[in-house]
Write an enzyme that holds these catalytic residues in place. Structure first.
Site, PDB file in Angstrom:
ATOM      1  N   PRO A 184       0.699  -1.159  -0.017  1.00 59.52           N
ATOM      2  CA  PRO A 184       0.056   0.026  -0.019  1.00 59.52           C
ATOM      3  C   PRO A 184       0.897   1.169  -0.022  1.00 59.52           C
ATOM      4  CG  PRO A 184       0.096  -0.996   2.337  1.00 59.52           C
ATOM      5  CD  PRO A 184       0.884  -2.036   1.236  1.00 59.52           C
TER       6      PRO A 184
ATOM      7  N   ASP B   5       5.826   2.172   2.291  1.00 62.13           N
ATOM      8  CA  ASP B   5       4.945   1.332   2.533  1.00 62.13           C
ATOM      9  C   ASP B   5       4.109   1.593   3.682  1.00 62.13           C
ATOM     10  OD1 ASP B   5       3.742  -1.167   3.086  1.00 62.13           O
ATOM     11  OD2 ASP B   5       5.530  -2.441   2.750  1.00 62.13           O
ATOM     12  N   HIS B   6       2.954   1.717   3.604  1.00 63.20           N
ATOM     13  CA  HIS B   6       1.996   2.211   4.542  1.00 63.20           C
ATOM     14  C   HIS B   6       1.627   1.377   5.855  1.00 63.20           C
ATOM     15  CE1 HIS B   6      -0.092   5.311   6.335  1.00 63.20           C
ATOM     16  NE2 HIS B   6      -1.112   5.685   5.573  1.00 63.20           N
ATOM     17  N   ARG B   7       2.185   0.014   5.534  1.00 60.61           N
ATOM     18  CA  ARG B   7       2.242  -1.063   6.546  1.00 60.61           C
ATOM     19  C   ARG B   7       3.219  -0.738   7.509  1.00 60.61           C
ATOM     20  NH1 ARG B   7       2.829  -6.220   3.135  1.00 60.61           N
ATOM     21  NH2 ARG B   7       4.448  -4.783   2.132  1.00 60.61           N
TER      22      ARG B   7
END
Ligand code: CAO
Length: 417
Positions: free
Chosen positions: A211, A389-391
Protein backbone atom coordinates in the site's frame (compact mmCIF):
# COMPACT_ATOMS: atom_id res chain seq x y z
CA UNK A 1 -46.77 -21.62 1.25
CA UNK A 2 -45.87 -18.18 2.59
CA UNK A 3 -44.27 -18.02 6.04
CA UNK A 4 -42.97 -15.18 8.12
CA UNK A 5 -39.53 -15.47 9.72
CA UNK A 6 -39.38 -13.62 13.00
CA UNK A 7 -36.54 -12.76 15.34
CA UNK A 8 -36.19 -15.67 17.75
CA UNK A 9 -35.42 -15.54 21.44
CA UNK A 10 -31.73 -14.66 21.57
CA UNK A 11 -31.19 -15.86 25.12
CA UNK A 12 -28.82 -14.37 27.68
CA UNK A 13 -31.36 -11.67 28.47
CA UNK A 14 -30.85 -10.06 25.06
CA UNK A 15 -34.14 -8.46 23.96
CA UNK A 16 -32.91 -6.67 20.88
CA UNK A 17 -29.89 -6.42 18.62
CA UNK A 18 -28.55 -4.35 15.76
CA UNK A 19 -28.51 -5.77 12.25
CA UNK A 20 -24.94 -5.67 11.01
CA UNK A 21 -25.56 -7.53 7.76
CA UNK A 22 -28.55 -8.62 5.72
CA UNK A 23 -27.27 -11.36 3.46
CA UNK A 24 -30.37 -12.16 1.43
CA UNK A 25 -32.60 -9.97 -0.70
CA UNK A 26 -36.08 -10.21 -2.18
CA UNK A 27 -36.38 -12.84 -4.90
CA UNK A 28 -33.35 -14.82 -3.73
CA UNK A 29 -33.50 -18.55 -3.11
CA UNK A 30 -32.28 -19.82 0.21
CA UNK A 31 -31.58 -23.25 1.54
CA UNK A 32 -32.22 -24.48 5.02
CA UNK A 33 -29.27 -23.40 7.22
CA UNK A 34 -28.19 -20.57 4.91
CA UNK A 35 -27.33 -17.54 7.03
CA UNK A 36 -29.93 -14.81 6.47
CA UNK A 37 -28.58 -12.04 8.64
CA UNK A 38 -25.91 -11.21 11.20
CA UNK A 39 -26.79 -9.46 14.44
CA UNK A 40 -24.64 -7.64 16.93
CA UNK A 41 -25.74 -7.05 20.48
CA UNK A 42 -23.68 -5.62 23.31
CA UNK A 43 -23.07 -9.21 24.43
CA UNK A 44 -22.53 -11.19 21.26
CA UNK A 45 -22.47 -11.39 17.52
CA UNK A 46 -24.73 -14.05 15.99
CA UNK A 47 -25.96 -15.40 12.70
CA UNK A 48 -29.59 -16.17 12.05
CA UNK A 49 -30.04 -19.04 9.59
CA UNK A 50 -33.07 -20.13 7.60
CA UNK A 51 -34.94 -23.20 8.66
CA UNK A 52 -36.62 -23.46 5.26
CA UNK A 53 -35.75 -24.04 1.65
CA UNK A 54 -37.53 -21.38 -0.34
CA UNK A 55 -37.66 -17.96 -1.97
CA UNK A 56 -37.55 -14.70 -0.02
CA UNK A 57 -40.54 -12.63 -1.08
CA UNK A 58 -40.21 -9.73 1.30
CA UNK A 59 -37.49 -8.22 3.50
CA UNK A 60 -38.70 -6.19 6.48
CA UNK A 61 -35.32 -5.14 7.86
CA UNK A 62 -32.24 -3.16 6.87
CA UNK A 63 -28.63 -2.97 7.94
CA UNK A 64 -28.02 -0.71 10.89
CA UNK A 65 -31.58 -1.07 12.16
CA UNK A 66 -32.55 -2.56 15.51
CA UNK A 67 -34.78 -5.59 15.90
CA UNK A 68 -36.50 -7.04 18.96
CA UNK A 69 -37.61 -10.58 19.69
CA UNK A 70 -40.66 -11.46 17.62
CA UNK A 71 -40.11 -8.73 15.00
CA UNK A 72 -40.81 -9.94 11.46
CA UNK A 73 -37.59 -10.27 9.44
CA UNK A 74 -38.51 -11.90 6.13
CA UNK A 75 -41.45 -13.38 4.29
CA UNK A 76 -40.49 -16.64 2.59
CA UNK A 77 -42.31 -18.78 0.07
CA UNK A 78 -41.40 -22.29 1.16
CA UNK A 79 -40.80 -24.95 -1.46
CA UNK A 80 -42.84 -27.83 -0.16
CA UNK A 81 -44.64 -28.67 2.95
CA UNK A 82 -42.53 -31.69 3.86
CA UNK A 83 -39.41 -29.54 4.16
CA UNK A 84 -41.04 -27.09 6.47
CA UNK A 85 -40.43 -27.16 10.11
CA UNK A 86 -42.55 -26.10 12.97
CA UNK A 87 -42.73 -22.44 13.82
CA UNK A 88 -40.92 -22.97 17.13
CA UNK A 89 -37.95 -24.29 15.19
CA UNK A 90 -37.94 -21.29 12.92
CA UNK A 91 -37.64 -19.05 15.86
CA UNK A 92 -34.47 -20.78 17.05
CA UNK A 93 -31.27 -18.98 16.09
CA UNK A 94 -28.62 -21.17 14.50
CA UNK A 95 -26.39 -21.31 17.52
CA UNK A 96 -28.96 -23.34 19.41
CA UNK A 97 -28.35 -26.08 16.85
CA UNK A 98 -24.61 -25.97 16.98
CA UNK A 99 -23.91 -28.62 19.51
CA UNK A 100 -26.81 -30.91 18.89
CA UNK A 101 -29.55 -31.25 16.36
CA UNK A 102 -31.56 -33.07 19.02
CA UNK A 103 -31.86 -29.99 21.12
CA UNK A 104 -35.41 -28.72 21.39
CA UNK A 105 -34.87 -25.78 23.65
CA UNK A 106 -35.30 -22.61 21.62
CA UNK A 107 -32.98 -20.64 23.89
CA UNK A 108 -29.75 -19.39 22.38
CA UNK A 109 -26.39 -20.72 23.61
CA UNK A 110 -24.14 -18.59 25.85
CA UNK A 111 -22.01 -15.90 24.27
CA UNK A 112 -18.85 -17.97 23.85
CA UNK A 113 -20.70 -20.58 21.82
CA UNK A 114 -22.65 -17.99 19.90
CA UNK A 115 -19.46 -16.55 18.60
CA UNK A 116 -18.23 -19.74 17.00
CA UNK A 117 -21.22 -21.06 15.19
CA UNK A 118 -21.20 -24.04 12.87
CA UNK A 119 -23.69 -23.39 10.11
CA UNK A 120 -24.83 -25.55 7.22
CA UNK A 121 -21.41 -25.74 5.56
CA UNK A 122 -19.98 -27.74 8.46
CA UNK A 123 -17.36 -25.08 9.15
CA UNK A 124 -16.67 -24.00 12.70
CA UNK A 125 -15.94 -20.24 12.64
CA UNK A 126 -16.98 -16.97 14.27
CA UNK A 127 -19.40 -14.61 12.50
CA UNK A 128 -16.56 -12.12 12.08
CA UNK A 129 -14.42 -14.67 10.21
CA UNK A 130 -17.43 -15.75 8.15
CA UNK A 131 -18.21 -12.16 7.27
CA UNK A 132 -14.64 -11.48 6.13
CA UNK A 133 -14.59 -14.68 4.07
CA UNK A 134 -17.90 -13.75 2.47
CA UNK A 135 -16.66 -10.23 1.64
CA UNK A 136 -13.56 -11.70 -0.01
CA UNK A 137 -15.49 -14.48 -1.76
CA UNK A 138 -13.51 -17.22 0.01
CA UNK A 139 -15.07 -20.61 0.73
CA UNK A 140 -14.18 -21.33 4.37
CA UNK A 141 -14.74 -25.04 3.74
CA UNK A 142 -11.38 -25.31 1.95
CA UNK A 143 -9.38 -23.79 4.83
CA UNK A 144 -8.11 -26.11 7.52
CA UNK A 145 -9.03 -24.67 10.91
CA UNK A 146 -6.28 -24.68 13.53
CA UNK A 147 -8.34 -23.38 16.46
CA UNK A 148 -9.88 -25.42 19.27
CA UNK A 149 -12.01 -28.30 17.91
CA UNK A 150 -10.87 -27.44 14.38
CA UNK A 151 -12.26 -23.91 14.51
CA UNK A 152 -11.23 -21.71 11.56
CA UNK A 153 -9.61 -18.64 13.09
CA UNK A 154 -9.02 -15.19 11.65
CA UNK A 155 -5.34 -16.08 11.46
CA UNK A 156 -6.15 -19.19 9.36
CA UNK A 157 -8.01 -16.94 6.95
CA UNK A 158 -5.17 -14.41 6.83
CA UNK A 159 -2.59 -17.17 6.25
CA UNK A 160 -4.71 -18.58 3.44
CA UNK A 161 -4.93 -15.17 1.75
CA UNK A 162 -1.20 -14.56 2.23
CA UNK A 163 -0.29 -17.92 0.68
CA UNK A 164 -2.57 -17.28 -2.28
CA UNK A 165 -1.01 -13.85 -2.78
CA UNK A 166 2.50 -15.35 -2.68
CA UNK A 167 1.58 -18.12 -5.12
CA UNK A 168 0.29 -15.73 -7.69
CA UNK A 169 2.42 -12.65 -6.86
CA UNK A 170 -0.74 -10.67 -6.28
CA UNK A 171 -3.78 -10.61 -8.48
CA UNK A 172 -3.52 -13.32 -11.13
CA UNK A 173 -3.13 -11.91 -14.60
CA UNK A 174 -5.84 -12.96 -17.01
CA UNK A 175 -4.86 -13.94 -20.54
CA UNK A 176 -5.44 -10.99 -22.86
CA UNK A 177 -7.09 -11.10 -26.22
CA UNK A 178 -4.81 -9.91 -29.05
CA UNK A 179 -5.83 -6.56 -30.56
CA UNK A 180 -5.14 -5.75 -34.19
CA UNK A 181 -3.90 -2.15 -33.84
CA UNK A 182 -2.92 -2.06 -37.53
CA UNK A 183 -6.62 -1.65 -38.30
CA UNK A 184 -6.26 1.98 -37.23
CA UNK A 185 -2.82 2.87 -38.64
CA UNK A 186 0.86 1.89 -39.05
CA UNK A 187 2.49 -0.04 -36.23
CA UNK A 188 5.78 -1.79 -35.46
CA UNK A 189 6.69 -4.43 -32.89
CA UNK A 190 9.49 -3.78 -30.38
CA UNK A 191 10.57 -6.75 -28.31
CA UNK A 192 10.74 -6.22 -24.56
CA UNK A 193 14.24 -6.79 -23.19
CA UNK A 194 14.91 -9.27 -20.40
CA UNK A 195 15.55 -6.30 -18.09
CA UNK A 196 12.19 -4.75 -19.11
CA UNK A 197 10.40 -7.98 -18.19
CA UNK A 198 12.19 -8.54 -14.88
CA UNK A 199 11.72 -4.90 -13.85
CA UNK A 200 8.10 -4.93 -15.03
CA UNK A 201 7.28 -7.98 -12.92
CA UNK A 202 8.97 -6.53 -9.86
CA UNK A 203 7.20 -3.21 -10.25
CA UNK A 204 3.85 -4.89 -10.69
CA UNK A 205 4.41 -7.06 -7.64
CA UNK A 206 5.37 -4.02 -5.60
CA UNK A 207 2.40 -1.97 -6.81
CA UNK A 208 -0.06 -4.76 -6.06
CA UNK A 209 1.29 -5.88 -2.71
CA UNK A 210 2.47 -2.68 -1.07
CA UNK A 211 0.00 0.00 0.00
CA UNK A 212 1.87 3.04 -1.33
CA UNK A 213 1.68 6.58 -0.09
CA UNK A 214 3.71 9.37 -1.69
CA UNK A 215 4.68 12.47 0.24
CA UNK A 216 5.99 15.51 -1.66
CA UNK A 217 8.37 18.20 -0.51
CA UNK A 218 11.12 20.55 -1.72
CA UNK A 219 14.44 21.81 -0.47
CA UNK A 220 16.23 25.09 -0.90
CA UNK A 221 19.58 23.85 -2.22
CA UNK A 222 21.05 27.25 -3.12
CA UNK A 223 23.98 26.82 -0.70
CA UNK A 224 24.39 23.15 -1.51
CA UNK A 225 24.57 24.00 -5.19
CA UNK A 226 27.36 26.53 -4.53
CA UNK A 227 29.34 23.90 -2.63
CA UNK A 228 28.70 21.32 -5.35
CA UNK A 229 30.08 23.76 -7.97
CA UNK A 230 33.32 23.98 -5.95
CA UNK A 231 33.66 20.19 -5.75
CA UNK A 232 32.65 19.81 -9.38
CA UNK A 233 35.38 22.21 -10.60
CA UNK A 234 37.93 20.36 -8.56
CA UNK A 235 36.78 16.95 -9.85
CA UNK A 236 36.74 18.13 -13.47
CA UNK A 237 40.53 18.56 -13.31
CA UNK A 238 40.79 14.78 -13.16
CA UNK A 239 37.96 14.17 -15.66
CA UNK A 240 35.34 13.38 -13.02
CA UNK A 241 31.99 14.94 -12.15
CA UNK A 242 29.99 15.69 -9.02
CA UNK A 243 26.20 15.80 -9.41
CA UNK A 244 23.46 16.18 -6.78
CA UNK A 245 22.98 12.47 -6.36
CA UNK A 246 25.85 11.86 -3.87
CA UNK A 247 24.45 14.65 -1.68
CA UNK A 248 21.00 13.07 -1.84
CA UNK A 249 22.47 9.70 -0.88
CA UNK A 250 24.33 11.19 2.05
CA UNK A 251 21.32 13.27 3.17
CA UNK A 252 19.03 10.22 2.97
CA UNK A 253 21.50 8.16 4.98
CA UNK A 254 21.62 10.84 7.71
CA UNK A 255 17.80 10.82 7.97
CA UNK A 256 17.63 6.99 7.80
CA UNK A 257 19.99 6.85 10.77
CA UNK A 258 17.47 8.88 12.78
CA UNK A 259 14.29 7.31 11.38
CA UNK A 260 15.20 3.64 11.42
CA UNK A 261 11.87 2.21 10.20
CA UNK A 262 12.61 3.63 6.75
CA UNK A 263 15.74 1.45 6.64
CA UNK A 264 13.89 -1.79 7.36
CA UNK A 265 12.06 -4.72 5.76
CA UNK A 266 9.09 -6.75 6.92
CA UNK A 267 9.98 -10.35 7.73
CA UNK A 268 8.48 -13.22 5.70
CA UNK A 269 5.50 -13.62 8.06
CA UNK A 270 4.95 -9.89 8.32
CA UNK A 271 5.25 -10.23 12.09
CA UNK A 272 8.49 -8.28 12.62
CA UNK A 273 10.38 -5.40 11.17
CA UNK A 274 14.02 -6.12 10.36
CA UNK A 275 15.86 -2.89 11.05
CA UNK A 276 19.14 -2.71 9.15
CA UNK A 277 22.16 -1.05 10.70
CA UNK A 278 23.90 -0.57 7.38
CA UNK A 279 23.13 2.02 4.72
CA UNK A 280 23.31 0.57 1.21
CA UNK A 281 21.53 2.82 -1.25
CA UNK A 282 20.09 1.57 -4.52
CA UNK A 283 20.25 4.00 -7.45
CA UNK A 284 17.85 3.73 -10.38
CA UNK A 285 19.88 3.90 -13.60
CA UNK A 286 18.33 4.36 -17.00
CA UNK A 287 20.11 2.04 -19.49
CA UNK A 288 19.41 1.16 -23.15
CA UNK A 289 18.11 -2.24 -21.97
CA UNK A 290 15.85 -0.76 -19.30
CA UNK A 291 15.83 0.28 -15.68
CA UNK A 292 18.56 -1.23 -13.45
CA UNK A 293 19.08 -0.54 -9.72
CA UNK A 294 22.68 -1.14 -8.60
CA UNK A 295 23.54 -0.65 -4.97
CA UNK A 296 26.15 1.62 -3.40
CA UNK A 297 27.23 0.05 -0.12
CA UNK A 298 28.07 1.73 3.19
CA UNK A 299 27.12 5.24 2.16
CA UNK A 300 27.81 6.39 5.73
CA UNK A 301 31.48 5.52 5.33
CA UNK A 302 32.14 7.38 2.06
CA UNK A 303 32.80 11.01 1.16
CA UNK A 304 30.86 12.95 -1.49
CA UNK A 305 33.80 12.60 -3.89
CA UNK A 306 34.09 8.86 -3.26
CA UNK A 307 30.35 8.44 -3.79
CA UNK A 308 30.55 10.44 -7.03
CA UNK A 309 33.32 8.18 -8.33
CA UNK A 310 31.43 5.05 -7.41
CA UNK A 311 28.22 6.33 -9.00
CA UNK A 312 30.00 7.13 -12.23
CA UNK A 313 31.53 3.66 -12.23
CA UNK A 314 28.35 1.65 -11.50
CA UNK A 315 26.08 3.71 -13.77
CA UNK A 316 28.55 3.24 -16.63
CA UNK A 317 28.86 -0.48 -15.98
CA UNK A 318 25.05 -0.74 -15.70
CA UNK A 319 24.75 0.78 -19.19
CA UNK A 320 27.44 -1.59 -20.50
CA UNK A 321 25.73 -4.60 -18.84
CA UNK A 322 28.88 -5.28 -16.82
CA UNK A 323 27.38 -5.28 -13.31
CA UNK A 324 27.85 -8.37 -11.17
CA UNK A 325 24.61 -9.89 -9.78
CA UNK A 326 25.85 -9.14 -6.24
CA UNK A 327 25.93 -5.43 -7.06
CA UNK A 328 22.17 -5.45 -7.63
CA UNK A 329 21.38 -6.85 -4.19
CA UNK A 330 21.26 -5.71 -0.58
CA UNK A 331 20.05 -2.12 -0.89
CA UNK A 332 18.14 -0.74 2.10
CA UNK A 333 16.66 2.35 0.44
CA UNK A 334 16.48 3.52 -3.18
CA UNK A 335 16.80 6.85 -4.95
CA UNK A 336 15.31 7.44 -8.37
CA UNK A 337 16.68 10.70 -9.72
CA UNK A 338 15.08 12.18 -12.79
CA UNK A 339 16.50 15.60 -12.02
CA UNK A 340 18.98 15.45 -14.89
CA UNK A 341 16.09 14.94 -17.32
CA UNK A 342 13.17 17.11 -16.15
CA UNK A 343 9.64 17.03 -14.82
CA UNK A 344 8.26 18.69 -11.73
CA UNK A 345 7.18 15.79 -9.50
CA UNK A 346 6.54 12.06 -9.68
CA UNK A 347 5.52 9.19 -7.39
CA UNK A 348 8.18 6.42 -7.47
CA UNK A 349 7.32 2.77 -6.75
CA UNK A 350 8.87 1.13 -3.67
CA UNK A 351 11.67 -1.32 -4.48
CA UNK A 352 10.83 -4.42 -2.32
CA UNK A 353 11.89 -5.68 0.16
CA UNK A 354 12.68 -2.08 1.01
CA UNK A 355 9.95 0.10 2.47
CA UNK A 356 10.71 3.53 1.00
CA UNK A 357 12.06 5.20 -2.11
CA UNK A 358 13.05 8.77 -2.84
CA UNK A 359 12.13 10.38 -6.17
CA UNK A 360 14.05 13.51 -7.20
CA UNK A 361 12.97 16.00 -9.84
CA UNK A 362 14.71 18.87 -11.58
CA UNK A 363 15.80 21.83 -9.42
CA UNK A 364 14.91 25.28 -10.66
CA UNK A 365 15.50 28.89 -9.70
CA UNK A 366 12.37 30.27 -8.07
CA UNK A 367 11.45 33.54 -6.36
CA UNK A 368 11.08 32.82 -2.65
CA UNK A 369 9.75 35.44 -0.23
CA UNK A 370 12.33 36.37 2.41
CA UNK A 371 10.41 37.43 5.54
CA UNK A 372 13.31 39.36 7.06
CA UNK A 373 14.20 41.27 3.91
CA UNK A 374 10.51 41.53 2.96
CA UNK A 375 11.27 40.79 -0.67
CA UNK A 376 11.45 37.93 -3.10
CA UNK A 377 14.90 36.43 -3.53
CA UNK A 378 16.06 33.84 -6.09
CA UNK A 379 16.50 30.37 -4.60
CA UNK A 380 17.50 27.07 -6.22
CA UNK A 381 14.68 24.71 -5.28
CA UNK A 382 14.80 20.93 -5.58
CA UNK A 383 11.44 19.10 -5.63
CA UNK A 384 11.40 15.56 -4.30
CA UNK A 385 8.97 12.90 -3.16
CA UNK A 386 9.03 9.88 -0.90
CA UNK A 387 6.89 6.81 -1.56
CA UNK A 388 6.61 4.41 1.35
CA UNK A 389 4.95 1.19 2.45
CA UNK A 390 2.05 2.31 4.62
CA UNK A 391 2.11 -0.99 6.53
CA UNK A 392 5.47 0.03 7.98
CA UNK A 393 5.42 3.80 7.96
CA UNK A 394 2.54 6.01 8.99
CA UNK A 395 1.71 9.35 7.42
CA UNK A 396 3.12 11.45 10.24
CA UNK A 397 6.51 9.71 9.92
CA UNK A 398 6.41 10.10 6.14
CA UNK A 399 5.88 13.84 6.51
CA UNK A 400 8.60 14.05 9.19
CA UNK A 401 11.05 12.19 6.93
CA UNK A 402 10.65 14.58 4.00
CA UNK A 403 10.87 17.56 6.33
CA UNK A 404 14.11 16.26 7.90
CA UNK A 405 15.50 15.52 4.45
CA UNK A 406 14.76 19.06 3.37
CA UNK A 407 16.50 20.50 6.46
CA UNK A 408 19.49 18.21 5.91
CA UNK A 409 19.89 19.31 2.28
CA UNK A 410 19.76 22.92 3.47
CA UNK A 411 22.57 22.36 6.01
CA UNK A 412 25.56 22.40 3.70
CA UNK A 413 28.11 21.96 6.52
CA UNK A 414 26.88 18.37 7.00
CA UNK A 415 28.41 17.47 3.64
CA UNK A 416 31.83 19.01 4.17
CA UNK A 417 34.37 16.41 5.19
N1 CAO B 1 18.15 19.20 -10.44
C1 CAO B 1 18.87 19.88 -11.35
N2 CAO B 1 19.87 19.32 -12.04
C2 CAO B 1 20.14 18.03 -11.83
C3 CAO B 1 19.43 17.25 -10.91
C4 CAO B 1 18.41 17.90 -10.19
N3 CAO B 1 17.65 17.26 -9.30
N4 CAO B 1 19.91 16.02 -10.92
C5 CAO B 1 20.91 15.99 -11.81
N5 CAO B 1 21.04 17.22 -12.35
C6 CAO B 1 22.03 17.65 -13.31
C7 CAO B 1 23.39 17.11 -12.94
O1 CAO B 1 24.00 17.88 -11.95
C8 CAO B 1 24.09 17.17 -14.26
O2 CAO B 1 24.41 18.51 -14.57
P1 CAO B 1 25.93 19.06 -14.45
O3 CAO B 1 26.69 18.32 -15.48
O4 CAO B 1 25.81 20.50 -14.67
O5 CAO B 1 26.38 18.70 -13.10
C9 CAO B 1 22.98 16.77 -15.22
O6 CAO B 1 21.77 17.04 -14.56
C10 CAO B 1 23.02 15.32 -15.63
O7 CAO B 1 23.12 14.52 -14.48
P2 CAO B 1 23.14 12.92 -14.60
O8 CAO B 1 21.77 12.45 -14.79
O9 CAO B 1 24.14 12.54 -15.62
O10 CAO B 1 23.75 12.47 -13.22
P3 CAO B 1 23.06 12.11 -11.85
O11 CAO B 1 24.14 11.79 -10.91
O12 CAO B 1 22.09 13.13 -11.42
O13 CAO B 1 22.25 10.79 -12.18
C11 CAO B 1 21.91 8.54 -12.92
C12 CAO B 1 22.92 9.58 -12.49
C13 CAO B 1 22.64 7.28 -13.24
C14 CAO B 1 20.93 8.31 -11.79
C15 CAO B 1 21.14 9.09 -14.12
O14 CAO B 1 22.00 9.21 -15.20
C16 CAO B 1 19.95 8.26 -14.52
O15 CAO B 1 20.06 7.19 -15.14
N6 CAO B 1 18.77 8.77 -14.20
C17 CAO B 1 17.51 8.10 -14.53
C18 CAO B 1 16.99 7.30 -13.38
C19 CAO B 1 15.66 6.72 -13.73
O16 CAO B 1 15.39 6.30 -14.84
N7 CAO B 1 14.76 6.73 -12.76
C20 CAO B 1 13.42 6.34 -13.00
C21 CAO B 1 13.13 5.06 -12.33
S1 CAO B 1 11.46 4.66 -12.43
O17 CAO B 1 11.24 4.40 -13.96
Amino acid sequence: MIKEIMLPDLGEGIDSATISEVLIGTGEQVKKDDVLLVLESDKASMEIPSDYDGKIVEVFIEEGGDVAIGDPLFKIETQNQSEEVQKEDVEKPKESKVESQKETDSKVKPKSELKIARVGDGVFASPGVRRLARELGINLGIIKGTGAKGRTTKEDLHNYIRNKMNESSGVPRLPRKPIDFSKWGDIEYQKLTKVNKITGNRLQESWQNIPHVTQYNKANITELNKYREVLKKEAEKSGKKVTFLPFLMKASMLVLKKMVRFNSSLDENEENLIIKKYYHIGVAVDTPSGLVVPCVRDVDQKTIVELSEELLDISQRARDKRLKPEELKGSTFTISSLGGIGGTNFAPIVNPPEVAILGVSKSEWQPVFDKDRKEFVPRFIMPFSLSYDHRVVDGASGAAFVEKLSQTLESVELFKE
